[in-house]
Design a protein around this motif. Structure first.
Motif, PDB file in Angstrom:
ATOM      1  N   GLY A 207       0.782  -1.227   0.000  1.00 35.00           N
ATOM      2  CA  GLY A 207       0.000   0.000   0.000  1.00 35.00           C
ATOM      3  C   GLY A 207       0.820   1.287   0.000  1.00 35.00           C
ATOM      4  N   PHE A 210      -0.044   3.797  -2.522  1.00 36.91           N
ATOM      5  CA  PHE A 210      -1.193   4.651  -2.249  1.00 36.91           C
ATOM      6  C   PHE A 210      -0.816   5.767  -1.289  1.00 36.91           C
ATOM      7  CE2 PHE A 210      -3.284   0.719  -3.650  1.00 36.91           C
ATOM      8  CZ  PHE A 210      -3.905   1.252  -4.764  1.00 36.91           C
ATOM      9  N   ALA A 214      -1.151   9.630  -1.835  1.00 43.25           N
ATOM     10  CA  ALA A 214      -1.616  10.549  -0.808  1.00 43.25           C
ATOM     11  C   ALA A 214      -0.623  11.695  -0.633  1.00 43.25           C
ATOM     12  CB  ALA A 214      -1.815   9.811   0.512  1.00 43.25           C
ATOM     13  N   PRO A 251      -3.060   3.752  20.825  1.00 39.82           N
ATOM     14  CA  PRO A 251      -3.017   2.654  19.856  1.00 39.82           C
ATOM     15  C   PRO A 251      -2.254   3.090  18.612  1.00 39.82           C
ATOM     16  CG  PRO A 251      -5.253   3.047  20.645  1.00 39.82           C
ATOM     17  CD  PRO A 251      -4.414   4.159  21.160  1.00 39.82           C
ATOM     18  N   PHE A 252      -1.249   2.301  18.239  1.00 39.81           N
ATOM     19  CA  PHE A 252      -0.397   2.704  17.129  1.00 39.81           C
ATOM     20  C   PHE A 252      -1.164   2.807  15.826  1.00 39.81           C
ATOM     21  CE2 PHE A 252      -0.326  -1.870  17.301  1.00 39.81           C
ATOM     22  CZ  PHE A 252      -0.378  -2.252  15.981  1.00 39.81           C
ATOM     23  N   GLN A 253      -2.289   2.088  15.745  1.00 39.57           N
ATOM     24  CA  GLN A 253      -3.038   2.126  14.490  1.00 39.57           C
ATOM     25  C   GLN A 253      -3.534   3.524  14.166  1.00 39.57           C
ATOM     26  OE1 GLN A 253      -3.706  -0.116  16.918  1.00 39.57           O
ATOM     27  NE2 GLN A 253      -3.869  -2.168  16.062  1.00 39.57           N
ATOM     28  N   PHE A 254      -3.771   4.341  15.206  1.00 38.39           N
ATOM     29  CA  PHE A 254      -4.296   5.670  14.935  1.00 38.39           C
ATOM     30  C   PHE A 254      -3.273   6.532  14.215  1.00 38.39           C
ATOM     31  CE2 PHE A 254      -7.313   4.443  18.274  1.00 38.39           C
ATOM     32  CZ  PHE A 254      -8.470   4.641  17.543  1.00 38.39           C
ATOM     33  N   MET A 257      -3.202   5.790  10.627  1.00 35.62           N
ATOM     34  CA  MET A 257      -4.293   6.368   9.840  1.00 35.62           C
ATOM     35  C   MET A 257      -3.952   7.766   9.350  1.00 35.62           C
ATOM     36  SD  MET A 257      -7.684   5.683  12.077  1.00 35.62           S
ATOM     37  CE  MET A 257      -8.101   4.087  12.749  1.00 35.62           C
ATOM     38  N   TYR A 260      -3.636   8.960   5.662  1.00 35.45           N
ATOM     39  CA  TYR A 260      -4.885   8.838   4.918  1.00 35.45           C
ATOM     40  C   TYR A 260      -5.873   9.921   5.320  1.00 35.45           C
ATOM     41  CZ  TYR A 260      -2.553   4.419   4.316  1.00 35.45           C
ATOM     42  OH  TYR A 260      -1.617   3.464   4.056  1.00 35.45           O
ATOM     43  N   LEU A 261      -5.984  10.130   6.645  1.00 39.03           N
ATOM     44  CA  LEU A 261      -6.923  11.147   7.121  1.00 39.03           C
ATOM     45  C   LEU A 261      -6.508  12.534   6.633  1.00 39.03           C
ATOM     46  CD1 LEU A 261      -7.636   9.862  10.728  1.00 39.03           C
ATOM     47  CD2 LEU A 261      -9.181   9.894   8.777  1.00 39.03           C
ATOM     48  N   THR A 263      -4.857  13.263   4.011  1.00 35.82           N
ATOM     49  CA  THR A 263      -5.135  13.382   2.578  1.00 35.82           C
ATOM     50  C   THR A 263      -6.605  13.670   2.329  1.00 35.82           C
ATOM     51  OG1 THR A 263      -3.398  11.801   2.177  1.00 35.82           O
ATOM     52  CG2 THR A 263      -4.912  12.213   0.376  1.00 35.82           C
ATOM     53  N   ILE A 264      -7.457  12.980   3.082  1.00 29.14           N
ATOM     54  CA  ILE A 264      -8.900  13.210   2.908  1.00 29.14           C
ATOM     55  C   ILE A 264      -9.227  14.666   3.222  1.00 29.14           C
ATOM     56  CG2 ILE A 264     -11.181  12.648   3.821  1.00 29.14           C
ATOM     57  CD1 ILE A 264     -10.084   9.773   4.254  1.00 29.14           C
TER      58      ILE A 264
END
Lengths: 287, 363
Positions: A207, A210, A214, A251-254, A257, A260-261, A263-264
């Motif tokens: 990814g 992508f 971004a 949480p590392f996942q945030f 993100m 991507y966030l 870019t949005i």
């Protein structure tokens, strides 16, 4: 990643959306590795990566410019094609081989400059593709904004009909831009297999193409902007790695993100409107 | 041959030739990688139709493709490219599994409907975000849906790996099992074939009716044909975009919830194997026609279930179906290529029109 983002800038400046960056990087990472593995020469591998990027980009150009396939569909096709082909050949050739890989590109210490305190190790102790990237940023920025070629490319991206009227060959400009973009993405792909880990793994780009897309948008379709965006995103990634290790309770996942966030938010027009080249994504059909 | 039968012949012929071409290209790749393509594809066929339980597994894999393909196709009809079906699938599954495991003691029919509805709501909300961003700010849905996919993966990863939805009694990261009352009934004993297939079969006429026989369907098609004309006719383009994205996402979310309730009964962090991306190929192959979604979904269901057996049997990577998929889309999306190769005098079908011409070119 920056290399792919730069590739994206060139392609989109000429009016061809390139969501195929991911597939181009993956294919190049693969062929780069295979060639380096067979020839025991990392440089030939890098070259093969770049050539693969060029070839795949030509396919994207042929589909979207000549055959008038929707540019997004075409890019999408290339991404799954890359996933499929590398998957099949990986299983066919590489998976069973337990021979040690060709290794990774050496780190170059630039004489004298690398001895500068603090800055030296940051800027001048890298592997070759990193230097190539730094060079490419400057070069692409210059080419796109300060040369006749760049002006023409941008003209084609903004208003192909007008460009055609004044005698610019829209098809040729777009082909060239997409191919250059593929070459850069190819070099970016070779980074993964030959500079970073010295191995090819299925879907190893995971990814990043992508994220590069971004970054290009976040950098507002400008080479330097794309580079800053990549720095920011890479920083976020490194930080999320650190957080995971240090056990801080975010949480590392945030953090993952974040690119991507952002870019949005940018495409939605906050934080200064990001304006794409006007004819980006539109096929041009000579009347 | 009259006009109508010619049109039907072309509509059937193009996909069939595309699929054949897909197998030829994939066969070449297999041969080059050092395996026998005929043997591999025979194994694929065996794994999809002949082996015991092969057919039921194919139908199990077909089910999500029907919903997802319909969702993506609905977007296409409005000129919207929903690459976010995968993310919406995840969020739908997330909502569905939450209702599935957190409620207890409900009658099965109520519980199932609630969980499926939750899936629809999840997918709807997730897809409404790019819908609003496009309608309000002109943000290109391709970019926003791609980005939201990754946000969805990260969110699901967090919730199921180290977040509040972890099943603490399990060593593997996953959600708790859903209540038995929320499980979709199995259609044939000894198989995994569940009632979701019937829902999928039901969804086809529903979506067809929605598109071809209702006002909203008319608006969707008009906006897809020309947003300018739609606006001139007094149709709110913004609302239509929002509604289309929402319904498209709702279908994807339904697919996710259906998969949880019918097949896995819990949700692991890596839930889908790219169903939402394959769905784009399904929708293109069906040329966004709801009725054609069934054969298209069946083909991809067969490829997906057959490839697993093929990989096991012949050591050819299941990734080979991606090659088939890519070639198929290439042929479907490039009528020019098609004409060129087969020297047809007439274009067999109009080119696939996806990106709307005037709306939000900010890509």
């Amino acid at each position: 990643m920056t290399l792919a983002a730069l590739g994206g800038v060139i392609s989109e400046r000429s009016g061809v959306v390139n969501i195929a960056l991911e597939g181009m990087m993956l294919m190049s990472a693969f062929t780069g590795y295979v060639v380096a593995f067979q020839t025991h020469n990392l440089w030939l591998g890098v070259l093969a990566g770049v050539i693969t990027g060029l070839v795949i980009a030509t396919l994207h150009a042929a589909l979207s410019i000549s055959l008038l396939v929707d540019q997004i569909v075409s890019g999408f096709v290339i991404n799954i094609l890359a996933l499929g082909i590398t998957g099949v050949f990986f299983k066919g050739f590489l998976q069973e081989s337990s021979v040690a890989g060709p290794g990774v590109l050496p780190t170059w210490h630039i004489p004298l400059l690398s001895k500068i305190p603090v800055l030296g190790p940051i800027l001048f102790v890298h592997q070759p593709i990193t230097y190539a990237m730094l060079l490419a940023i400057v070069l692409v920025q210059f080419l796109v904004f300060y040369t006749v070629w760049g002006l023409r490319t941008r003209a084609v991206g903004e208003h192909p009909l007008a460009a055609d009227t004044v005698g610019i060959n829209v098809y040729r400009v777009r082909y060239l831009a997409v191919m250059l973009s593929g070459g850069l993405a190819g070099l970016g792909g070779a980074y993964f297999s030959l500079q970073q880990i010295g191995q090819f793994l299925p879907n190893m780009t995971g990814g990043r193409g992508f994220i590069a897309l971004a970054a290009m948008i976040f950098g507002k379709w400008k080479p330097l902007g794309a580079f800053y965006a990549c720095l920011l995103f890479a920083g976020a990634e490194a930080l999320s790695g650190r957080i995971q290790i240090s056990g801080v309770h975010i949480p590392f996942q945030f953090l993952g993100m974040l690119p991507y966030l952002l870019t949005i938010i940018v495409v939605a027009g906050a934080m200064g409107r990001a304006v794409a080249p006007a004819a980006d994504g539109k096929p041009y059909r000579k009347a | 041959m009259n006009q109508r039968s010619r049109a039907i012949a072309a509509a059937v012929l193009l996909p069939v030739i595309s699929v054949v071409a897909g197998f030829v290209v994939a066969g070449l790749a297999v041969a080059l990688s050092g395996s026998d393509p005929f043997q591999s594809f025979y194994a694929l066929f065996q794994g999809a139709f002949i082996n015991p339980r092969a057919l039921s597994e194919t139908l199990v894999a077909t089910t999500p493709y029907i919903f997802l393909g319909l969702g993506v196709a609905l977007g296409f009809r409005a000129g919207l490219f929903n690459i976010g079906a995968e993310g919406q699938f995840y969020i739908g599954a997330l909502f569905g599994v939450f209702i599935g495991y957190s409620l207890h003691g409900l009658p099965a029919i109520v519980h199932i409907l609630l969980a499926l509805l939750a899936g629809i709501v999840g997918g709807f909300l997730w897809a409404a975000v790019p819908g609003i961003l496009k309608a309000r700010f002109g943000a290109h849905e391709v970019i926003t849906t791609i980005m939201l996919n990754y946000v969805a993966f990260a969110l699901v990863n967090f919730l199921i790996n180290n977040g509040p939805m972890v099943d603490k009694s399990s060593s593997a990261p996953r959600t708790p099992y859903i209540d038995p009352a929320a499980q979709l009934p199995i259609l044939a004993s000894g198989t995994r074939l569940h009632a979701g297939l019937l829902l999928g079969l039901l969804a086809i006429p529903v979506v067809w009716f929605l598109l071809d026989r209702t006002t909203i369907g008319f608006r969707i098609r008009t906006v897809g044909f020309s947003p300018t004309a739609a606006r001139a006719a007094g149709i709110s383009v913004a609302w239509t975009i929002l509604a289309t994205m929402g319904i498209s996402g709702g279908l994807a979310g339904l697919a996710g919830a259906d998969e949880v309730l019918g097949v896995s009964h819990y949700m692991p962090p890596s839930f889908s194997t790219g169903y939402g991306f394959d769905a784009i190929a399904v929708a293109l192959l069906a040329r966004s026609n709801p009725w054609a979604m069934l054969p298209a979904a069946l083909l991809f269901g067969a490829l997906s279930s057959g490839s697993r057996f093929m990989q096991f049997q012949t050591q050819v990577s299941a990734d080979v179906i991606s090659v088939v998929e890519a070639t198929v889309i290439m042929f479907i999306a490039a009528p020019v290529l098609f004409q060129w190769i087969f020297r047809l005098r007439r274009a067999p079908a109009p080119p696939v029109k996806i990106a709307s011409e005037t709306e939000g070119a900010a890509l």
